[in-house]
Write an enzyme that holds these catalytic residues in place. Sequence first.
Site, PDB file in Angstrom:
ATOM      1  N   ARG A   1      34.979  28.233 -32.308  1.00  0.00           N
ATOM      2  CA  ARG A   1      33.718  28.970 -32.255  1.00  0.00           C
ATOM      3  C   ARG A   1      32.956  28.661 -30.961  1.00  0.00           C
ATOM      4  O   ARG A   1      32.062  29.403 -30.572  1.00  0.00           O
ATOM      5  CB  ARG A   1      32.841  28.681 -33.476  1.00  0.00           C
ATOM      6  CG  ARG A   1      31.796  29.785 -33.681  1.00  0.00           C
ATOM      7  CD  ARG A   1      30.859  29.509 -34.828  1.00  0.00           C
ATOM      8  NE  ARG A   1      30.238  28.230 -34.663  1.00  0.00           N
ATOM      9  CZ  ARG A   1      30.216  27.276 -35.601  1.00  0.00           C
ATOM     10  NH1 ARG A   1      30.763  27.497 -36.781  1.00  0.00           N
ATOM     11  NH2 ARG A   1      29.641  26.129 -35.371  1.00  0.00           N
TER      12      ARG A   1
ATOM     13  N   TYR B   1      20.192  51.247 -20.640  1.00  0.00           N
ATOM     14  CA  TYR B   1      21.068  51.532 -21.771  1.00  0.00           C
ATOM     15  C   TYR B   1      20.216  51.578 -23.050  1.00  0.00           C
ATOM     16  O   TYR B   1      19.534  50.614 -23.383  1.00  0.00           O
ATOM     17  CB  TYR B   1      22.174  50.480 -21.862  1.00  0.00           C
ATOM     18  CG  TYR B   1      23.004  50.642 -23.092  1.00  0.00           C
ATOM     19  CD1 TYR B   1      23.663  51.844 -23.336  1.00  0.00           C
ATOM     20  CD2 TYR B   1      23.112  49.631 -24.030  1.00  0.00           C
ATOM     21  CE1 TYR B   1      24.396  52.026 -24.488  1.00  0.00           C
ATOM     22  CE2 TYR B   1      23.856  49.804 -25.181  1.00  0.00           C
ATOM     23  CZ  TYR B   1      24.489  51.009 -25.396  1.00  0.00           C
ATOM     24  OH  TYR B   1      25.209  51.188 -26.545  1.00  0.00           O
TER      25      TYR B   1
ATOM     26  N   ASP C   1      22.104  43.899 -15.263  1.00  0.00           N
ATOM     27  CA  ASP C   1      23.222  44.527 -15.969  1.00  0.00           C
ATOM     28  C   ASP C   1      24.027  45.272 -14.911  1.00  0.00           C
ATOM     29  O   ASP C   1      23.587  46.299 -14.386  1.00  0.00           O
ATOM     30  CB  ASP C   1      22.683  45.481 -17.046  1.00  0.00           C
ATOM     31  CG  ASP C   1      23.800  46.173 -17.832  1.00  0.00           C
ATOM     32  OD1 ASP C   1      24.926  46.239 -17.320  1.00  0.00           O
ATOM     33  OD2 ASP C   1      23.521  46.665 -18.945  1.00  0.00           O
TER      34      ASP C   1
ATOM     35  N   LYS D   1      33.445  48.507 -20.710  1.00  0.00           N
ATOM     36  CA  LYS D   1      33.504  49.624 -19.752  1.00  0.00           C
ATOM     37  C   LYS D   1      34.515  49.310 -18.649  1.00  0.00           C
ATOM     38  O   LYS D   1      35.672  49.122 -18.927  1.00  0.00           O
ATOM     39  CB  LYS D   1      32.107  49.907 -19.195  1.00  0.00           C
ATOM     40  CG  LYS D   1      30.988  49.862 -20.239  1.00  0.00           C
ATOM     41  CD  LYS D   1      31.190  50.854 -21.360  1.00  0.00           C
ATOM     42  CE  LYS D   1      29.989  50.822 -22.292  1.00  0.00           C
ATOM     43  NZ  LYS D   1      30.254  51.345 -23.610  1.00  0.00           N
TER      44      LYS D   1
END
Length: 377
Positions: free
Chosen positions: A52, A104, A174, A199
């Site tokens: 994890r 976004y 971003d 993407k």
Amino acid sequence: MADPKLHPATLAAQALGWTDATTGAVIMPLHTATTFIRDPDNQYRRGRSYARADNPTYDQPEQLLSALEGGAGSLLFPSGMAAATAVFQSLDLGAHVVVPEIMYWALRRWLANAPGLSVDFVDATSLDAIAGAIRPGKTKLVWLETPANPLWSVTDIAGAAEIAHRAGALLAVDNTVATPVLTRPIEHGADLVMHSATKYLNGHSDVMAGTVTAARDDELWRRIVTTRASGGAIIGGFEAYLLLRGMRTLYLRVERCCRSAEKIAAALAANPHVEAVLYPGLPEHKNHEIAARQMHGGFGGMMSIRVKGGEAAAIAAAARVGLWKRATSLGGVESLIEHRASVEGPDSPVPPDLLRMSVGCEDPADLIADMEQALAG
Ligand SMILES: Cc1ncc(COP(=O)(O)O)c(C=O)c1O
């Protein structure tokens, strides 16, 4: 460590040149283990105890991305949203952040209701607007998306970094749409770089992933590392393996998308059914000058068109495409088209006549012919 003499395209193609020491394989193995052996003296000298926190299959894509972005460290996340929200969740409770109005949409919606944050939305194409929103002593982060979804507005990263740093805040970018092929935000002063790796980094529309890269191993970076490990927002080993495979062709794909997008933008700008083409590579785009300074080697594979005749005409044109795929997302090898206002809903700042287009790797002549027949009706 990546060889600083090598070009980023070389580092990407060879995924830093790693080979497996045990077998000599030129592709590193995929690790699926969730747990790791403890040494007899009760230590974990090999540095891993439980998956994890991380997975050995993350090492290569994370280090490759750090080399491509020029950062000190990178982390993979299970989606772009998980990566972006991990950054905001790592800030102090009550922190003030400045974010773009055009960005976004799902992150804009998340920020509008973000628990424990005070958020100001600004016109991020204006450095004055960013500076005006800063609250000295309270603003901890300025967030940019450039070029920004889906108008492809461009922000001067260096100018925004200076404003943020003067106020003691950090700057995060971003960089999903520009990718490190075209812009390396850290070189312009950014402290953090985020990607929806779903993407261009992956590039094949078959992996959900996100990334954060830090310019420095500082306090906020340590907190983001802890946020991922304790919150458990981890990506599966197989997705990390596929992501690395996609990253190896990043430079080829992005360069191809840029060349095709330039041709498509020029053809659509001359189309009688098109009101406007929004593409930072066109001299008439309102942020073209900044884009030309900040983006190297091209203006990306994303554009939008505004269709004459309004919303109904735009939806009808999208209904008639054959080769372009009518689907959300971007940055894959196949070209996508989408009526964006239908996705974003009534609160969206997106004009209703807008179609967002993600240019893929097909022959641009085929893509132009398909759009021309779709627009002609
Ligand atoms: C620019 C940008 N940032 C972030 C995201 C969110 O990424 P994901 O869909 O991988 O969660 C997207 C998704 O479309 C995006 O386009």
